[in-house]
Design an enzyme around this catalytic site. Structure first.
Site, PDB file in Angstrom:
ATOM      1  N   ASP A   1      -7.084  -3.190  -6.896  1.00 29.87           N
ATOM      2  CA  ASP A   1      -7.723  -3.715  -5.696  1.00 29.87           C
ATOM      3  C   ASP A   1      -7.943  -5.204  -5.881  1.00 29.87           C
ATOM      4  O   ASP A   1      -7.917  -5.719  -7.013  1.00 29.87           O
ATOM      5  CB  ASP A   1      -9.052  -3.005  -5.430  1.00 29.87           C
ATOM      6  CG  ASP A   1      -9.610  -3.344  -4.058  1.00 29.87           C
ATOM      7  OD1 ASP A   1      -9.053  -2.840  -3.060  1.00 29.87           O
ATOM      8  OD2 ASP A   1     -10.564  -4.127  -3.973  1.00 29.87           O
TER       9      ASP A   1
ATOM     10  N   TYR B   1     -15.127 -12.734   0.957  1.00 29.94           N
ATOM     11  CA  TYR B   1     -15.910 -11.571   0.531  1.00 29.94           C
ATOM     12  C   TYR B   1     -17.176 -12.014  -0.204  1.00 29.94           C
ATOM     13  O   TYR B   1     -18.270 -11.474   0.003  1.00 29.94           O
ATOM     14  CB  TYR B   1     -15.079 -10.684  -0.386  1.00 29.94           C
ATOM     15  CG  TYR B   1     -14.216  -9.677   0.335  1.00 29.94           C
ATOM     16  CD1 TYR B   1     -14.795  -8.618   1.036  1.00 29.94           C
ATOM     17  CD2 TYR B   1     -12.834  -9.763   0.297  1.00 29.94           C
ATOM     18  CE1 TYR B   1     -14.005  -7.677   1.681  1.00 29.94           C
ATOM     19  CE2 TYR B   1     -12.037  -8.820   0.945  1.00 29.94           C
ATOM     20  CZ  TYR B   1     -12.632  -7.781   1.637  1.00 29.94           C
ATOM     21  OH  TYR B   1     -11.850  -6.852   2.274  1.00 29.94           O
TER      22      TYR B   1
ATOM     23  N   ARG C   1      -3.689   6.547   0.927  1.00 35.99           N
ATOM     24  CA  ARG C   1      -4.276   7.765   1.477  1.00 35.99           C
ATOM     25  C   ARG C   1      -3.316   8.570   2.351  1.00 35.99           C
ATOM     26  O   ARG C   1      -3.598   9.720   2.670  1.00 35.99           O
ATOM     27  CB  ARG C   1      -5.538   7.406   2.274  1.00 35.99           C
ATOM     28  CG  ARG C   1      -6.712   7.036   1.388  1.00 35.99           C
ATOM     29  CD  ARG C   1      -7.902   6.595   2.204  1.00 35.99           C
ATOM     30  NE  ARG C   1      -7.686   5.292   2.824  1.00 35.99           N
ATOM     31  CZ  ARG C   1      -8.548   4.694   3.640  1.00 35.99           C
ATOM     32  NH1 ARG C   1      -9.688   5.315   3.944  1.00 35.99           N
ATOM     33  NH2 ARG C   1      -8.293   3.505   4.146  1.00 35.99           N
TER      34      ARG C   1
ATOM     35  N   ARG D   1       0.836  -1.195   0.000  1.00 35.48           N
ATOM     36  CA  ARG D   1       0.000   0.000   0.000  1.00 35.48           C
ATOM     37  C   ARG D   1       0.879   1.255   0.000  1.00 35.48           C
ATOM     38  O   ARG D   1       0.596   2.239   0.690  1.00 35.48           O
ATOM     39  CB  ARG D   1      -0.962  -0.003   1.195  1.00 35.48           C
ATOM     40  CG  ARG D   1      -2.270   0.761   0.929  1.00 35.48           C
ATOM     41  CD  ARG D   1      -3.196   0.741   2.135  1.00 35.48           C
ATOM     42  NE  ARG D   1      -3.698  -0.577   2.425  1.00 35.48           N
ATOM     43  CZ  ARG D   1      -3.849  -1.090   3.645  1.00 35.48           C
ATOM     44  NH1 ARG D   1      -3.515  -0.395   4.702  1.00 35.48           N
ATOM     45  NH2 ARG D   1      -4.318  -2.315   3.820  1.00 35.48           N
TER      46      ARG D   1
ATOM     47  N   ARG E   1      -7.658  10.997  -5.797  1.00 40.74           N
ATOM     48  CA  ARG E   1      -8.815  10.230  -5.315  1.00 40.74           C
ATOM     49  C   ARG E   1     -10.045  11.109  -5.113  1.00 40.74           C
ATOM     50  O   ARG E   1     -11.191  10.651  -5.283  1.00 40.74           O
ATOM     51  CB  ARG E   1      -8.422   9.544  -4.005  1.00 40.74           C
ATOM     52  CG  ARG E   1      -9.516   8.775  -3.310  1.00 40.74           C
ATOM     53  CD  ARG E   1      -9.917   7.516  -4.066  1.00 40.74           C
ATOM     54  NE  ARG E   1     -10.886   6.783  -3.293  1.00 40.74           N
ATOM     55  CZ  ARG E   1     -12.183   7.047  -3.253  1.00 40.74           C
ATOM     56  NH1 ARG E   1     -12.669   8.059  -3.960  1.00 40.74           N
ATOM     57  NH2 ARG E   1     -12.996   6.324  -2.519  1.00 40.74           N
TER      58      ARG E   1
END
Length: 654
Positions: free
Chosen positions: A380, A457, A335, A331, A344
């Site tokens: 992702d 998921y 952010r 990552r 973003r």
């Protein structure tokens, strides 16, 4: 005969030698067509000068500890010493030193001779458990002469582990494994497996595997046998046999609850229909996977050796020496970076993932600003689920949501195969764009979610803390001969992941990583039964020669199961010391990790100290890639991430 323990006419191969008749009767009693061909015979080494010298070293006190690997080996050792040394004096000397027995058989053999062993290794009793027992029980081995009674072939991993703990190892072989005197039945059985004429293979020792592969080599059908074994369900009697399969780049589909022949046959018979059905599904997907491998290896993007081949990162993946430890961060474009936040803010996360130019921009910006040694594509885990029939949405505040989860067999009607890999073309274009924008010497990593995490998921409908629905579906498969919804979902996901990664390689990725973010909720037994066969299938299906990083978080006990094949790098999270993890994995593998990402929230001095501790713990070992134990936190000051990279570069220079 129990109704549920029935091979139902399936063709069952076995390489059993000493108990060949017992094995034949058991298979036939449970409804199988038996094909039992003895594969080996024990051959004492006579005269065994090394064993005689070993005995004198014990009697003179030069050897302070002896590890006995097998009961039959101890008996052969005593036979080798008869008429050459005073055997009673040798036995008395054994009673005066430390003796370690691998399992109950050498314990029984020593007790028959009047020697009470000092230590007994419980099940599973592989070389890893021996080393772990030594560590946990503080058995002194540093600066000690350790005698190691081997069995047939040398265990390089055990020897290396003992030497790493400061011991001088004195191996002694007392018998070998030769082919049976009549080899025609063995040759016929191996040829039939290679030709796909056997449904199941039952293995009761590691040496059967060695001799099977040796005979295949003599016959000139090694590749053909490997192809046949991929679609033959393999039952292993226990961890040592399974370990040998792994070392031969094969894998066990089932291990019994107890390492006994009866349990092996009965439990395999109970699950035989399910196992064979899974292998048939695998056979159906092989052609598609082979097409994707050909696509990856023949693509102009990967046809020639890439300039990054000799980069620090790829050399470390291959276990080669490097002038310093390479570093990249999971990552690393996220952010915590203002540049990312600016991009973003103008689109949703899925919109960003579908924009190759912006994905390349945010990753190349991160690589340039941090100064890392490798890049990973910006994408992702979950977009892969969309062409498989799942309705995916990223909801503000809730994260990813699957609106049509699979909870039962009935839900399988909406599950699709990845018949059109180009439905994910935006990801491959991200690879191509990022590869073109990066400096040539920086390797590019592609990635995918592992099948368990994607399945979780798809079943839960989002994240979970207890995985109730996932485990319910998983365990329901035990009572279904075909494996039910779990097997169908895992098969579909595994095929899709393999094809997806090969297309990323074709687009220009030099390495790929499998992320198993939720595997920590599984025990080693659960992982071995419900996940490992699919992971092995994926890794085997990825284009040859491309490094694969296998990263599963949350449970360090899973580490030995992540070894994959010869080019696999094992990712390690922060929950276990890196040196301990590496010992569990095996020092023949490269590893990636494992600083706690929370450390990057601290002062630079703390970051330096903690990074130094990780580096010092594995100093001198080739094959270490420095990384965090998980992704960079969004609260991380970017200056701290830069400080970490600079620290690792400075401290690891050799």
């Amino acid at each position: 005969m129990p109704n549920d323990a029935d091979f139902a006419g399936l063709h069952v191969a076995s390489l059993e030698s000493r108990r060949a008749d017992d094995m034949r009767r058991l298979i036939e009693r449970h409804g199988g067509v038996s094909h039992v061909s003895p594969s080996m015979r024990e051959v004492p080494i006579e005269p065994n000068r090394a064993a005689i010298d070993f005995a004198y070293r014990v009697m003179t006190g030069e050897i302070s500890t002896v590890i006995f690997m097998t009961g039959v080996g101890f008996r052969f050792l005593m036979r080798s010493l008869d008429k050459h040394v005073n055997t009673q004096r040798f036995l008395d000397s054994l009673s005066d030193i430390t003796t370690i027995c691998r399992g109950p058989k050498p314990v029984a053999a020593l007790r028959e001779a009047g020697v009470k062993p000092t230590h007994k290794i419980g099940e599973p009793n592989t070389w890893r458990e021996i080393l772990r027992y030594i560590d946990e029980n503080n058995v002194p081995v540093a600066n000690q002469e350790i005698g190691l009674q081997e069995y047939g072939i040398s265990n390089a991993s055990l020897v290396a582990g003992l030497e790493a703990r400061g011991a001088s190892v004195r191996p002694v072989r007392v018998y070998g494994w030769d082919f049976p005197e009549q080899t025609d039945p063995l040759r016929e059985n191996i040829q039939a497996i290679a030709d796909g004429q056997r449904d199941l293979l039952l293995l009761t020792s590691a040496h059967q595997i060695v001799n099977m592969m040796r005979m295949a080599e003599q016959m000139g059908i090694t590749d053909q046998l490997r192809t046949g074994l991929r679609t033959t369900a393999i039952a292993s009697i226990g961890p040592t046999t399974s370990q040998m399969l792994t070392e031969c780049d094969l894998h066990a589909d089932i291990e019994p609850s107890h390492p006994k022949m009866g349990h092996l046959v009965v439990e395999t018979a109970k699950r035989s229909a399910q196992l064979v059905a899974a292998k048939k599904r695998l056979k159906e997907t092989d052609e598609k996977i082979q097409q994707s491998i050909s696509f990856a290896t023949e693509s102009p993007a990967t046809a020639d050796k890439h300039p990054s081949h000799d980069s620090l990162f790829l050399k470390a993946c291959r276990g080669e020496p490097t002038e310093r430890t390479p570093i990249w961060l999971m990552r690393q474009a996220g952010r915590y970076m203002s540049e990312y936040r600016e991009v973003r803010a103008k689109q949703s996360f899925l919109e960003l993932c579908a924009n190759p130019a912006l994905c390349s921009e945010v990753m190349c910006t991160a690589v340039d600003r941090l100064g890392v040694d490798a890049a990973i594509i910006f994408s992702d885990l979950l977009p892969l689920l969309q062409p498989l029939g799942f309705d995916l949405e990223f909801v503000a505040g809730d994260g990813p949501v699957i609106h049509n989860p699979i909870r039962s067999d009935a839900d399988l009607t909406r599950l699709k195969r990845l018949d059109d890999p180009q439905s994910l073309g935006f990801v491959y274009e991200t690879v191509r764009q990022t590869r073109a924008d990066l400096p040539e010497g920086i390797p590019l990593i592609g990635f995918a979610g592992s099948p368990f995490t994607l399945a979780s998921y798809a079943i839960e409908g989002g994240g979970s803390k207890v995985y109730t629905n996932t485990k319910k579906l998983m365990y329901e498969s035990c009572s279904q001969s075909s494996g039910g919804a779990w097997a169908e979902l895992m098969s579909t996901l595994s095929e899709a992941i393999t094809v997806y990664l090969n297309h990323q390689i074709a687009a220009g990725a030099q390495c790929v990583q499998l992320f198993d973010s939720w595997a920590g909720c599984l025990s080693p037994i659960e992982y071995s039964e419900f996940v490992l066969p699919w992971m092995n299938q994926i890794i085997a299906g990825i284009a040859p020669g491309v490094p694969v990083i296998n990263f599963a978080t949350g449970n360090p006990e899973l580490l030995p199961l992540l070894r994959g094949d010869s080019r696999t790098v094992v990712g390690v999270d922060w929950r276990v010391p890196l040196a301990t993890a590496w010992d569990r994995i095996g020092r023949d593998k490269s590893v990636q990790g494992n600083l706690d990402p929370a450390v990057l929230l601290a002062d630079p001095e703390v970051i330096r100290d903690r990074a130094a501790a990780v580096l010092d713990s594995v100093a001198g070992r080739n094959g270490h890639i420095f990384n965090l134990g998980h992704g960079v936190f969004k609260e991380t000051p970017v200056e701290n991430a830069i400080a970490l990279v600079e620290t690792v570069k400075g401290l690891s220079a050799r």
